[in-house]
Scaffold this motif. Structure first.
Motif, short mmCIF file in Angstrom:
data_model
loop_
_atom_site.label_atom_id
_atom_site.label_comp_id
_atom_site.label_asym_id
_atom_site.label_seq_id
_atom_site.Cartn_x
_atom_site.Cartn_y
_atom_site.Cartn_z
N VAL A 51 0.73 -1.27 0.08
CA VAL A 51 0.40 -0.49 -0.04
C VAL A 51 0.69 1.46 -0.01
O VAL A 51 0.55 2.30 -0.41
CB VAL A 51 -1.32 0.14 1.38
CG1 VAL A 51 -1.46 1.01 1.58
CG2 VAL A 51 -2.25 -1.30 1.32
N THR A 52 1.42 1.30 0.99
CA THR A 52 2.64 2.96 1.09
C THR A 52 3.41 2.48 -0.39
O THR A 52 3.88 4.13 -1.16
CB THR A 52 4.05 2.26 1.96
OG1 THR A 52 3.29 2.29 3.11
CG2 THR A 52 5.11 3.48 1.55
N GLU A 53 3.61 1.83 -1.20
CA GLU A 53 4.51 1.98 -3.03
C GLU A 53 3.48 2.14 -3.34
O GLU A 53 3.77 3.35 -4.23
CB GLU A 53 4.66 0.59 -3.31
CG GLU A 53 6.43 -0.39 -2.47
CD GLU A 53 6.12 -1.69 -3.04
OE1 GLU A 53 7.45 -1.79 -3.84
OE2 GLU A 53 5.45 -2.58 -2.98
N LEU A 54 2.42 1.90 -3.60
CA LEU A 54 1.30 2.31 -4.49
C LEU A 54 1.06 3.92 -4.47
O LEU A 54 0.54 4.93 -4.89
CB LEU A 54 -0.29 1.52 -3.96
CG LEU A 54 0.01 0.32 -4.92
CD1 LEU A 54 -1.24 -0.49 -4.09
CD2 LEU A 54 -0.06 0.24 -6.42
N GLU A 55 1.19 4.59 -2.64
CA GLU A 55 0.43 5.64 -2.31
C GLU A 55 1.75 6.45 -2.65
O GLU A 55 1.17 7.66 -3.27
CB GLU A 55 1.10 6.26 -0.61
CG GLU A 55 -0.03 5.08 0.05
CD GLU A 55 0.21 4.96 1.51
OE1 GLU A 55 0.51 5.96 1.91
OE2 GLU A 55 0.07 4.27 2.35
N ASN A 56 3.14 5.54 -2.49
CA ASN A 56 4.15 6.88 -4.25
C ASN A 56 4.29 7.15 -4.63
O ASN A 56 4.20 8.46 -5.42
CB ASN A 56 5.10 6.54 -2.47
CG ASN A 56 5.48 5.92 -1.57
OD1 ASN A 56 5.04 7.66 -0.83
ND2 ASN A 56 6.62 5.13 -0.90
N LEU A 57 3.84 5.66 -5.53
CA LEU A 57 3.49 6.21 -6.82
C LEU A 57 2.26 6.63 -7.81
O LEU A 57 2.42 7.47 -8.56
CB LEU A 57 3.48 4.29 -7.34
CG LEU A 57 4.59 3.87 -6.85
CD1 LEU A 57 4.74 2.00 -7.72
CD2 LEU A 57 5.63 3.93 -8.24
N LEU A 58 1.03 6.92 -6.88
CA LEU A 58 0.46 7.62 -7.12
C LEU A 58 0.73 9.09 -6.67
O LEU A 58 -0.44 9.53 -6.48
CB LEU A 58 -0.96 6.55 -6.85
CG LEU A 58 -1.45 5.12 -7.16
CD1 LEU A 58 -2.82 5.16 -6.62
CD2 LEU A 58 -2.42 6.01 -8.82
N SER A 59 1.33 9.39 -5.62
CA SER A 59 0.98 10.75 -5.15
C SER A 59 -0.23 10.86 -4.40
O SER A 59 -0.83 11.76 -4.68
CB SER A 59 1.92 11.47 -5.66
OG SER A 59 3.15 11.44 -6.71
N VAL A 78 -8.22 -7.33 -7.36
CA VAL A 78 -6.26 -7.79 -6.56
C VAL A 78 -7.28 -8.15 -5.46
O VAL A 78 -8.14 -8.48 -5.00
CB VAL A 78 -6.72 -6.03 -6.08
CG1 VAL A 78 -6.31 -5.48 -7.49
CG2 VAL A 78 -7.25 -5.64 -5.29
N GLN A 79 -5.84 -8.96 -4.53
CA GLN A 79 -6.25 -9.60 -3.68
C GLN A 79 -5.32 -9.17 -2.65
O GLN A 79 -4.06 -8.31 -2.84
CB GLN A 79 -5.95 -11.26 -3.65
CG GLN A 79 -4.77 -11.66 -4.41
CD GLN A 79 -4.77 -13.01 -4.65
OE1 GLN A 79 -5.31 -13.59 -4.73
NE2 GLN A 79 -3.75 -13.28 -5.52
N PRO A 80 -5.31 -9.12 -1.01
CA PRO A 80 -4.38 -8.69 -0.14
C PRO A 80 -3.72 -10.00 -0.11
O PRO A 80 -3.92 -10.96 0.38
CB PRO A 80 -5.22 -8.05 1.17
CG PRO A 80 -6.55 -9.18 1.08
CD PRO A 80 -6.52 -8.79 -0.72
N ARG A 81 -2.90 -9.33 0.69
CA ARG A 81 -1.19 -10.29 1.34
C ARG A 81 -0.78 -9.74 2.74
O ARG A 81 0.22 -8.66 2.52
CB ARG A 81 -0.17 -11.57 0.31
CG ARG A 81 1.17 -12.21 1.31
CD ARG A 81 1.60 -12.27 0.15
NE ARG A 81 2.23 -11.35 -0.19
CZ ARG A 81 3.60 -10.95 0.50
NH1 ARG A 81 4.35 -11.46 1.49
NH2 ARG A 81 4.37 -10.60 -0.18
N ARG A 82 -0.97 -10.21 3.58
CA ARG A 82 -0.43 -9.08 4.90
C ARG A 82 0.60 -9.98 5.54
O ARG A 82 1.58 -11.85 6.13
CB ARG A 82 -1.17 -9.38 5.98
CG ARG A 82 -0.38 -8.75 7.70
CD ARG A 82 -1.76 -8.51 8.14
NE ARG A 82 -2.77 -8.08 8.11
CZ ARG A 82 -3.03 -6.83 8.41
NH1 ARG A 82 -1.82 -5.93 9.13
NH2 ARG A 82 -4.24 -6.35 7.84
N GLU A 83 2.12 -9.09 5.68
CA GLU A 83 3.55 -9.76 6.15
C GLU A 83 4.06 -8.44 6.94
O GLU A 83 3.57 -7.24 6.71
CB GLU A 83 4.35 -9.69 4.33
CG GLU A 83 5.77 -10.12 4.97
CD GLU A 83 6.89 -10.56 3.95
OE1 GLU A 83 7.65 -9.44 3.99
OE2 GLU A 83 6.44 -10.82 3.54
N GLY A 84 3.45 -8.79 8.32
CA GLY A 84 3.27 -7.92 9.53
C GLY A 84 3.03 -7.39 9.67
O GLY A 84 1.53 -7.62 9.57
#
Length: 113
Positions: A51-59, A78-84
């Motif tokens: 999600v953070t990468e998408l926030e940065n890519l999309l500004s 889309v499908q989510p996957r949680r890691e920590g």
């Protein structure tokens, strides 16, 4: 590939099936008709993103990105996957890629090439 013909010989059961498929297609197209959702799918075509990468890519702010991801998830794109504490998203299947390729060919490909 030829489109099926709907005429006087089309049975009621066939028309019901076509209407159900049209509804499914309409929901899919509505889900990708938003610029933010379309861009998210464009980024996810290249692979899983947080999600953070998408926030940065999309500004864009996290709330806006999460809202668009929620709609894409609701439509099964889309499908989510949680890691920590990090949530990653990926495409659920190849449908978005196929549509994006067609959209790219229609609107983005450089005709001068």
């Amino acid at each position: 590939m030829a489109l099926p013909a709907i005429d006087d010989n089309t049975t009621e059961a066939e028309i019901d099936r076509i209407v159900a498929k049209a509804t499914q297609a309409s929901n899919f197209l509505k889900a990708i008709s938003h610029e933010g959702r379309l861009m998210i799918l464009c980024y996810l075509v290249t692979g899983e993103k947080s999600v953070t990468e998408l926030e940065n890519l999309l500004s864009a702010r996290q709330a806006a990105v999460s809202q668009q991801l929620s709609r894409l998830r609701l439509e099964g794109l889309v499908q989510p996957r949680r890691e920590g504490k990090t949530i990653y998203y990926s495409l659920t299947d190849d449908r978005p890629r196929k549509i994006l390729e067609a959209v790219y060919d229609l609107f983005c490909r450089d005709d001068a090439a």
